[in-house]
Design an enzyme around this catalytic site. Structure first.
Site, PDB file in Angstrom:
ATOM      1  N   THR A   1       0.817  -1.224   0.000  1.00 41.99           N
ATOM      2  CA  THR A   1       0.000   0.000   0.000  1.00 41.99           C
ATOM      3  C   THR A   1       0.846   1.267   0.000  1.00 41.99           C
ATOM      4  OG1 THR A   1      -1.900  -1.013   1.075  1.00 41.99           O
ATOM      5  CG2 THR A   1      -1.837   1.378   1.093  1.00 41.99           C
TER       6      THR A   1
ATOM      7  N   GLU B   1      -9.760  -4.605  10.514  1.00 46.07           N
ATOM      8  CA  GLU B   1      -9.186  -3.415   9.867  1.00 46.07           C
ATOM      9  C   GLU B   1     -10.324  -2.473   9.531  1.00 46.07           C
ATOM     10  OE1 GLU B   1      -6.157  -3.878   6.714  1.00 46.07           O
ATOM     11  OE2 GLU B   1      -6.916  -1.994   5.888  1.00 46.07           O
TER      12      GLU B   1
ATOM     13  N   TRP C   1       0.817  -9.835   4.540  1.00 47.21           N
ATOM     14  CA  TRP C   1       0.178  -9.290   3.333  1.00 47.21           C
ATOM     15  C   TRP C   1       0.766  -9.991   2.098  1.00 47.21           C
ATOM     16  CZ3 TRP C   1      -1.074  -6.823   7.533  1.00 47.21           C
ATOM     17  CH2 TRP C   1      -2.032  -5.817   7.531  1.00 47.21           C
TER      18      TRP C   1
ATOM     19  N   ARG D   1     -14.925   4.081   3.520  1.00 50.45           N
ATOM     20  CA  ARG D   1     -15.736   2.994   2.982  1.00 50.45           C
ATOM     21  C   ARG D   1     -16.348   2.219   4.139  1.00 50.45           C
ATOM     22  NH1 ARG D   1     -10.473   0.717   3.007  1.00 50.45           N
ATOM     23  NH2 ARG D   1      -9.773   1.936   1.235  1.00 50.45           N
TER      24      ARG D   1
ATOM     25  N   ASN E   1      -3.714 -11.194   4.179  1.00 46.53           N
ATOM     26  CA  ASN E   1      -4.574 -10.022   4.241  1.00 46.53           C
ATOM     27  C   ASN E   1      -5.391  -9.789   2.973  1.00 46.53           C
ATOM     28  OD1 ASN E   1      -5.383  -7.422   5.557  1.00 46.53           O
ATOM     29  ND2 ASN E   1      -4.535  -6.653   3.636  1.00 46.53           N
ATOM     30  N   GLU E   2      -6.699  -9.779   3.131  1.00 47.37           N
ATOM     31  CA  GLU E   2      -7.644  -9.431   2.058  1.00 47.37           C
ATOM     32  C   GLU E   2      -7.444 -10.249   0.788  1.00 47.37           C
ATOM     33  OE1 GLU E   2      -7.611  -5.139   1.622  1.00 47.37           O
ATOM     34  OE2 GLU E   2      -8.344  -4.842   3.654  1.00 47.37           O
TER      35      GLU E   2
END
Ligand SMILES: *[C@@H]1O[C@H](CO)[C@@H](O)[C@H](O)[C@H]1NC(C)=O
Ligand SMILES: *[C@@H]1O[C@H](CO)[C@@H](O)[C@H](O)[C@H]1NC(C)=O
Ligand SMILES: *[C@@H]1O[C@H](CO)[C@@H](O)[C@H](O)[C@H]1NC(C)=O
Ligand SMILES: *[C@@H]1O[C@H](CO)[C@@H](O)[C@H](O)[C@H]1NC(C)=O
Ligand SMILES: *[C@@H]1O[C@H](CO)[C@@H](O)[C@H](O)[C@H]1NC(C)=O
Ligand SMILES: *[C@@H]1O[C@H](CO)[C@@H](O)[C@H](O)[C@H]1NC(C)=O
EC number: 3.2.1.46
Length: 671
Positions: A97, A262, A139, A384, A185-186
């Protein structure tokens, strides 16, 4: 309403007098706070997330006392945010990120538990609050974990051993007990891998380490947990990201802990503080979530990287020492200073009649903490998900303490008022304690306020003298990588965007290049975001336009070696692949190139340079207005390259591919 009927006139009058104003009981809604019918869920804490990626990068480079002050605002009990949880990225050598974080195992045979700054950060948090809950989550993974595929589950035993090594290393080298670990992660999870991770943890004596899955949406993990009892036994916490304060009924059915593992990710102005106030309460009220973790902990990365200032506070100027304690710090304090993980929510939590919400928690020995928020829609929008419309208006709210709390005589009162109209907010202000008569109190709630009412008397609004004023990155900057900050593996202020740049010592070098900075990745990691095909580390002031960058370079790939220095680099983070700028490359095959982009597609100049691997070369790049020129070893190599865009950006160093290369005597002089 019911309580009003049983109230004598005298008791109301007494309450009104003590509040210093006359409240018309007819215009006040009453809310019971009661533990008689049992309690709600056990509270697990409020936390911050460092990493995902490189969000604490600049924090480590702050001088004292500022660095300790920032850490105090984050972690010190009864001071500022007093966070209960620190979640960190398990560095995977990949862009996640806002930069890359180094892995503890760059290569299969390599192990090093002193890279990066997350170990240091966990120790600093623990030093301030020995009870802080530590969580690790990958991640990305080094390339060897995926055996060349961008997928960590084909060899689940290797991935599990890699993650467990990190937890063992935390204990062995830093005496840190990691309490929770996540999956990927995600990204996709794999049931077989999760079970193997549980087995590997247990086999290594880490039965106490709990697994969070899957750090993505509530589904599909929830369904898998309901259908697969063995998976159900392996996972302790369902962690969802940006849940918008709601959960799904299947998640409640699993009887697992539900966490917003998160959340936030919102610019940390007052609306950001409002977002945080609303979700800290409503994640439990609407969604049964017992922990909320902010991405990110502290905005300590260049603000022009993606999601600039999306942290609980801002500390992005180590060169000046300036930092800003933003409103989310004080909003956090409203809950964290008056509760602890292990406290329990009451069942009597909910929405207020005219909008807003209240939660109440107890330690089970008679202490009570009530947190009330009346954030309006437009002043509490998070990044969001989209926020459906709702209305909040000023209101009088009467709280009636019952059960174990009926005899409480006094409550401490802490208040934050956002005051959007006057733009003069007041945060975490201690008011006169409230005397209770018949266990009841009434509050005159305005819009955009947060209140804590509590039996806990230890709350404090910590403060330090103002830090130095904000300043731009110095125009003249030099680093010969000789002076090192012992606990850290990376040079100050360099923000790796693809690849990992580490201090290197070549004891066999007889000359001036014993201490260098080395790009150490030799293969593409199992990525999370779009790492570039080149490696790159940026530094400096994003507004820099006219400047000279100089650096000694040393290629270690005889056939394919290539390195660059650059100016006006306009993108980082997940957009690094499409970064433009002025890139001056030399290659081990004896050529050079000047390109307008990191990908090397737009060539501004090229030719022979005589450069080769295993020899030091000095590159110098000057960009002025629309022109650029380059020097090699002090002699002009090319000039008058026309640069129309970008107009400004960071300086940078990097390599053509995932290859070893070294840098020394880096210098920038900006106009
Ligand atoms: C709250 O109570 C005060 C005092 O009785 C009253 O003046 C005010 O109108 C009430 N506010 C609301 C929003 O009902
Ligand atoms: C840590 O937890 C223990 C047990 O709950 C408590 O007594 C102690 O006060 C806590 N320490 C801090 C610094 O919060
Ligand atoms: C979950 O939250 C809902 C809505 O507040 C509530 O009705 C329900 O009792 C909660 N269930 C559990 C198991 O916490
Ligand atoms: C509340 O917590 C404090 C410690 O913070 C403790 O001393 C006290 O006994 C607890 N119980 C009550 C009823 O206040
Ligand atoms: C909010 O209030 C306005 C004005 O009274 C009303 O038109 C609107 O429907 C309300 N919105 C919600 C979501 O209740
Ligand atoms: C270390 O220095 C020696 C002597 O200059 C040189 O031959 C060698 O290539 C260097 N090795 C690395 C990895 O930098």
């Amino acid at each position: 309403n019911l309580y009003f009927l049983f109230f004598s006139f005298e008791s109301w009058a007494a309450v009104f007098l003590l509040l210093g104003s006359v409240v018309d009981p007819c215009s006040s809604q009453t809310y019971a706070l009661n533990d008689k019918a049992g309690l709600g869920r056990v509270f697990d804490g409020i936390g911050g997330l460092s990493g995902g990626g490189a969000t604490s990068r600049l924090l480590v480079n702050y001088a004292e006392p500022y660095r300790s002050q920032i850490l105090d605002y984050l972690f010190k009990p009864n001071f500022g945010a007093s966070l209960h949880i620190l979640k960190v990225e398990i560095g995977g050598d990949s862009q996640t990120t806002d930069g890359t974080e180094p892995s503890h195992m760059h290569y299969e045979s390599d192990e090093n538990y002193f890279r990066g700054y997350e170990w240091w950060l966990m120790k600093e948090a623990k030093r301030r609050n020995p009870n802080v809950t530590l969580i690790g989550l990958p991640w990305a993974f080094p390339g060897w974990v995926g055996h060349g595929k961008n997928w960590p589950y084909d060899f689940p035993d290797i991935t599990a051993a890699y993650v467990v090594n990190w937890i063992l290393g935390a204990k062995q080298y830093h005496d840190l007990d990691i309490q929770y670990v996540g999956i990927w992660n995600e990204r996709n999870f794999d049931s077989k891998y999760i079970k193997l991770l549980r087995y590997t943890l247990d086999k290594n004596g880490l039965e106490g380490v709990r697994i969070i899955a899957s750090d993505n949406l509530w589904e599909p993990i929830t369904l898998y947990l309901l259908l697969d009892p063995e998976l159900g036994r392996a996972v302790d916490v369902i962690g969802a990201h940006y849940p918008g304060t709601t959960t799904v009924k299947e998640a409640v059915k699993t009887q697992k802990k539900l966490w917003s593992s998160e959340d936030y990710s919102t610019f940390n102005d007052e609306v950001g503080g409002g977002c945080w106030a609303r979700i800290l309460n409503q994640n439990y009220v609407n969604g049964n979530m017992t922990a909320t973790i902010s991405w990110n902990l502290v905005a300590s990365y260049y603000e022009d990287l993606p999601f600039g200032r999306d942290g609980l506070m801002t500390a992005e100027e180590p060169w000046s020492g300036n930092y800003v304690v933003e409103s989310p710090i004080w909003i956090t304090a409203h809950t964290t200073q008056f509760t602890q993980p292990g406290w329990t929510y009451l069942q009597t939590v909910g929405h207020l009649a005219q909008g807003g919400s209240y939660v109440a928690l107890t330690d089970g020995t008679g202490n009570l903490t009530v947190v009330i928020e009346t954030m309006t829609h437009d002043h509490s929008v998070c990044i969001r998900p989209p926020l459906p419309p709702f209305n909040v208006t000023s209101q009088n709210a009467t709280f009636q303490l019952q059960g174990s709390f009926a005899s409480i005589k006094e409550l401490q009162v802490w208040r934050s008022q956002f005051n959007f109209k006057t733009k003069k907010p007041s945060f975490f202000e201690k008011l006169t304690p409230l005397k209770l008569v018949d266990g009841s109190f009434t509050l005159n709630l305005a819009e955009d306020e947060v209140y804590t009412l509590t039996t806990i008397t230890t709350g404090q609004k910590g403060s330090y003298p103002d830090p130095p004023p904000s300043a731009r990155f110095p125009k003249v900057y030099k680093d010969n990588f000789d002076i090192r900050n012992p606990p850290f593996s990376e040079a100050p202020d360099f923000a790796d965007q693809t690849g990992v740049f580490e201090y290197y010592i070549n004891l066999t070098d007889p000359g001036p290049h014993v201490f260098t900075l080395r790009q150490v990745l030799t293969e593409r990691p199992v990525t999370w975001a779009a790492d570039a095909d080149q490696t790159i580390s940026v530094i400096g002031d994003y507004q820099w336009h006219d400047l000279t960058v100089t650096c000694d370079v040393f290629m270690e790939s005889v056939k394919t070696g290539g390195v660059f220095i650059a100016a006006r680099v306009d993108k980082g983070g997940q957009s690094i692949r499409s970064a433009n700028g002025v890139f001056f490359w030399v290659f081990a095959d004896g050529t050079y190139k000047v390109t307008n982009d990191l990908a090397g597609q737009t060539v501004l100049a090229e030719g022979q340079s005589g450069t080769r691997a295993y020899g030091w070369h000095t590159l110098s790049l000057t960009v002025k207005g629309q022109y650029a020129l380059g020097q090699l070893n002090g002699y002009p190599l090319w000039k008058n390259a026309v640069v129309l865009t970008p107009k400004n950006g960071w300086a940078a160093i990097g390599t053509r591919s995932f290859e070893l290369a070294q840098f020394d005597n880096f210098a920038v002089v900006a106009g």
